[in-house]
Motif scaffolding. Structure first.
Motif, PDB file in Angstrom:
ATOM      1  N   LEU A  24       0.859  -1.184   0.000  1.00  0.00           N
ATOM      2  CA  LEU A  24       0.000   0.000   0.000  1.00  0.00           C
ATOM      3  C   LEU A  24       0.890   1.226   0.000  1.00  0.00           C
ATOM      4  O   LEU A  24       1.487   1.577   1.008  1.00  0.00           O
ATOM      5  CB  LEU A  24      -0.929  -0.010   1.213  1.00  0.00           C
ATOM      6  CG  LEU A  24      -1.813  -1.246   1.358  1.00  0.00           C
ATOM      7  CD1 LEU A  24      -2.645  -1.165   2.634  1.00  0.00           C
ATOM      8  CD2 LEU A  24      -2.710  -1.418   0.147  1.00  0.00           C
ATOM      9  N   GLY A  25       1.025   1.834  -1.165  1.00  0.00           N
ATOM     10  CA  GLY A  25       1.910   2.986  -1.337  1.00  0.00           C
ATOM     11  C   GLY A  25       3.143   2.576  -2.120  1.00  0.00           C
ATOM     12  O   GLY A  25       3.840   1.651  -1.736  1.00  0.00           O
ATOM     13  N   TYR A  26       3.368   3.241  -3.256  1.00  0.00           N
ATOM     14  CA  TYR A  26       4.472   2.863  -4.136  1.00  0.00           C
ATOM     15  C   TYR A  26       5.457   4.015  -4.289  1.00  0.00           C
ATOM     16  O   TYR A  26       5.863   4.384  -5.366  1.00  0.00           O
ATOM     17  CB  TYR A  26       3.911   2.414  -5.484  1.00  0.00           C
ATOM     18  CG  TYR A  26       4.866   1.617  -6.332  1.00  0.00           C
ATOM     19  CD1 TYR A  26       5.550   0.535  -5.813  1.00  0.00           C
ATOM     20  CD2 TYR A  26       5.062   1.939  -7.661  1.00  0.00           C
ATOM     21  CE1 TYR A  26       6.407  -0.214  -6.600  1.00  0.00           C
ATOM     22  CE2 TYR A  26       5.915   1.198  -8.467  1.00  0.00           C
ATOM     23  CZ  TYR A  26       6.583   0.134  -7.929  1.00  0.00           C
ATOM     24  OH  TYR A  26       7.443  -0.608  -8.723  1.00  0.00           O
ATOM     25  N   GLY A  27       5.822   4.590  -3.132  1.00  0.00           N
ATOM     26  CA  GLY A  27       6.860   5.619  -3.120  1.00  0.00           C
ATOM     27  C   GLY A  27       8.227   4.957  -3.082  1.00  0.00           C
ATOM     28  O   GLY A  27       8.388   3.798  -3.489  1.00  0.00           O
ATOM     29  N   THR A  84       3.080   1.295   3.447  1.00  0.00           N
ATOM     30  CA  THR A  84       4.164   2.277   3.400  1.00  0.00           C
ATOM     31  C   THR A  84       3.606   3.689   3.264  1.00  0.00           C
ATOM     32  O   THR A  84       4.338   4.606   2.928  1.00  0.00           O
ATOM     33  CB  THR A  84       5.129   1.990   2.226  1.00  0.00           C
ATOM     34  OG1 THR A  84       4.449   2.202   0.991  1.00  0.00           O
ATOM     35  CG2 THR A  84       5.688   0.586   2.294  1.00  0.00           C
ATOM     36  N   LEU A  85       2.315   3.846   3.509  1.00  0.00           N
ATOM     37  CA  LEU A  85       1.649   5.136   3.348  1.00  0.00           C
ATOM     38  C   LEU A  85       1.956   6.083   4.494  1.00  0.00           C
ATOM     39  O   LEU A  85       2.026   5.667   5.646  1.00  0.00           O
ATOM     40  CB  LEU A  85       0.133   4.936   3.307  1.00  0.00           C
ATOM     41  CG  LEU A  85      -0.425   4.116   2.163  1.00  0.00           C
ATOM     42  CD1 LEU A  85      -1.900   3.848   2.395  1.00  0.00           C
ATOM     43  CD2 LEU A  85      -0.221   4.832   0.849  1.00  0.00           C
ATOM     44  N   PRO A  86       2.071   7.369   4.190  1.00  0.00           N
ATOM     45  CA  PRO A  86       2.134   8.347   5.281  1.00  0.00           C
ATOM     46  C   PRO A  86       0.741   8.500   5.881  1.00  0.00           C
ATOM     47  O   PRO A  86      -0.247   8.052   5.302  1.00  0.00           O
ATOM     48  CB  PRO A  86       2.575   9.636   4.570  1.00  0.00           C
ATOM     49  CG  PRO A  86       2.125   9.455   3.155  1.00  0.00           C
ATOM     50  CD  PRO A  86       2.189   7.979   2.869  1.00  0.00           C
ATOM     51  N   ALA A  87       0.665   9.137   7.009  1.00  0.00           N
ATOM     52  CA  ALA A  87      -0.625   9.325   7.672  1.00  0.00           C
ATOM     53  C   ALA A  87      -1.406  10.432   6.954  1.00  0.00           C
ATOM     54  O   ALA A  87      -1.380  11.588   7.338  1.00  0.00           O
ATOM     55  CB  ALA A  87      -0.418   9.676   9.137  1.00  0.00           C
ATOM     56  N   TRP A 106       0.164 -11.889   6.756  1.00  0.00           N
ATOM     57  CA  TRP A 106       1.210 -11.105   7.398  1.00  0.00           C
ATOM     58  C   TRP A 106       0.945  -9.642   7.086  1.00  0.00           C
ATOM     59  O   TRP A 106       0.684  -9.273   5.946  1.00  0.00           O
ATOM     60  CB  TRP A 106       2.582 -11.529   6.868  1.00  0.00           C
ATOM     61  CG  TRP A 106       3.710 -10.754   7.468  1.00  0.00           C
ATOM     62  CD1 TRP A 106       4.387 -11.063   8.608  1.00  0.00           C
ATOM     63  CD2 TRP A 106       4.282  -9.541   6.963  1.00  0.00           C
ATOM     64  NE1 TRP A 106       5.355 -10.105   8.837  1.00  0.00           N
ATOM     65  CE2 TRP A 106       5.299  -9.167   7.844  1.00  0.00           C
ATOM     66  CE3 TRP A 106       4.024  -8.746   5.853  1.00  0.00           C
ATOM     67  CZ2 TRP A 106       6.070  -8.024   7.659  1.00  0.00           C
ATOM     68  CZ3 TRP A 106       4.778  -7.601   5.660  1.00  0.00           C
ATOM     69  CH2 TRP A 106       5.797  -7.256   6.560  1.00  0.00           C
ATOM     70  N   LEU A 107       0.999  -8.786   8.099  1.00  0.00           N
ATOM     71  CA  LEU A 107       0.763  -7.364   7.923  1.00  0.00           C
ATOM     72  C   LEU A 107       1.914  -6.596   8.533  1.00  0.00           C
ATOM     73  O   LEU A 107       2.239  -6.766   9.711  1.00  0.00           O
ATOM     74  CB  LEU A 107      -0.559  -6.959   8.590  1.00  0.00           C
ATOM     75  CG  LEU A 107      -0.936  -5.489   8.542  1.00  0.00           C
ATOM     76  CD1 LEU A 107      -1.110  -5.014   7.103  1.00  0.00           C
ATOM     77  CD2 LEU A 107      -2.214  -5.249   9.334  1.00  0.00           C
ATOM     78  N   GLY A 108       2.544  -5.756   7.727  1.00  0.00           N
ATOM     79  CA  GLY A 108       3.650  -4.934   8.208  1.00  0.00           C
ATOM     80  C   GLY A 108       3.370  -3.470   7.937  1.00  0.00           C
ATOM     81  O   GLY A 108       2.702  -3.129   6.956  1.00  0.00           O
ATOM     82  N   VAL A 109       3.867  -2.618   8.804  1.00  0.00           N
ATOM     83  CA  VAL A 109       3.687  -1.174   8.655  1.00  0.00           C
ATOM     84  C   VAL A 109       5.055  -0.510   8.764  1.00  0.00           C
ATOM     85  O   VAL A 109       5.790  -0.746   9.729  1.00  0.00           O
ATOM     86  CB  VAL A 109       2.747  -0.608   9.739  1.00  0.00           C
ATOM     87  CG1 VAL A 109       2.605   0.900   9.591  1.00  0.00           C
ATOM     88  CG2 VAL A 109       1.390  -1.285   9.679  1.00  0.00           C
ATOM     89  N   VAL A 110       5.388   0.298   7.767  1.00  0.00           N
ATOM     90  CA  VAL A 110       6.637   1.045   7.795  1.00  0.00           C
ATOM     91  C   VAL A 110       6.352   2.369   8.481  1.00  0.00           C
ATOM     92  O   VAL A 110       5.410   3.074   8.124  1.00  0.00           O
ATOM     93  CB  VAL A 110       7.165   1.297   6.363  1.00  0.00           C
ATOM     94  CG1 VAL A 110       8.395   2.188   6.394  1.00  0.00           C
ATOM     95  CG2 VAL A 110       7.468  -0.021   5.678  1.00  0.00           C
ATOM     96  N   SER A 111       7.154   2.692   9.483  1.00  0.00           N
ATOM     97  CA  SER A 111       6.963   3.931  10.219  1.00  0.00           C
ATOM     98  C   SER A 111       8.318   4.574  10.452  1.00  0.00           C
ATOM     99  O   SER A 111       9.354   3.914  10.391  1.00  0.00           O
ATOM    100  CB  SER A 111       6.285   3.638  11.562  1.00  0.00           C
ATOM    101  OG  SER A 111       6.051   4.830  12.257  1.00  0.00           O
ATOM    102  N   SER A 112       8.292   5.849  10.719  1.00  0.00           N
ATOM    103  CA  SER A 112       9.533   6.565  10.930  1.00  0.00           C
ATOM    104  C   SER A 112       9.305   7.713  11.903  1.00  0.00           C
ATOM    105  O   SER A 112       8.291   8.406  11.823  1.00  0.00           O
ATOM    106  CB  SER A 112      10.050   7.112   9.595  1.00  0.00           C
ATOM    107  OG  SER A 112      11.123   7.993   9.814  1.00  0.00           O
TER     108      SER A 112
END
Length: 127
Positions: A24-27, A84-87, A106-112
């Protein structure tokens, strides 16, 4: 000869698993993850705001956010889902997607922390 045989066996086992990744999100992050995992999944689908003409290098299925039915179907079919989406407003669509994921997906969330900055351990909300 033995290493070739083992490699073929591993490829066949992984292919037989029919692993499907939905990003989800192709940045930048989504592109890099898809590039590095092409060999690990039988199919990679990604969400984009607008589908761009194929460059010939793309090995992923691009799904426009405005085609919600196709996005939800990809979510139902995937074995792995990476957010990989921003909020932003688009991330609110994740609620609908989370509801259709199969149990065991499997569900993963990229955060920073760079998104919110250093809050010295204090809670940060989207409000």
């Amino acid at each position: 000869m033995k290493s070739w045989f083992c490699w073929c066996l591993v490829v066949r086992v992984v292919s037989a698993l029919n692993l499907k990744l939905l990003i989800l999100g192709y940045g930048n992050v989504g592109r890099e993850v898809s590039r590095q995992t092409l060999a690990d999944f039988s199919k990679i689908s990604v969400t984009v705001r607008q589908i761009q003409p194929a460059s010939g290098k793309e090995s992923v299925e691009m799904l426009a956010w405005d085609n919600e039915d196709r996005v939800l179907q990809a979510a139902r079919d995937c074995s792995h889902c990476l957010v990989t989406l921003p909020a932003t407003v688009e991330s609110k669509r994740c609620d609908a997607i989370a509801k259709v994921l199969s149990p065991g997906t499997w569900l993963g969330v990229v955060s920073s922390t760079s998104v919110y900055g250093d809050h010295q351990g204090a809670w940060v909300t989207e409000d």
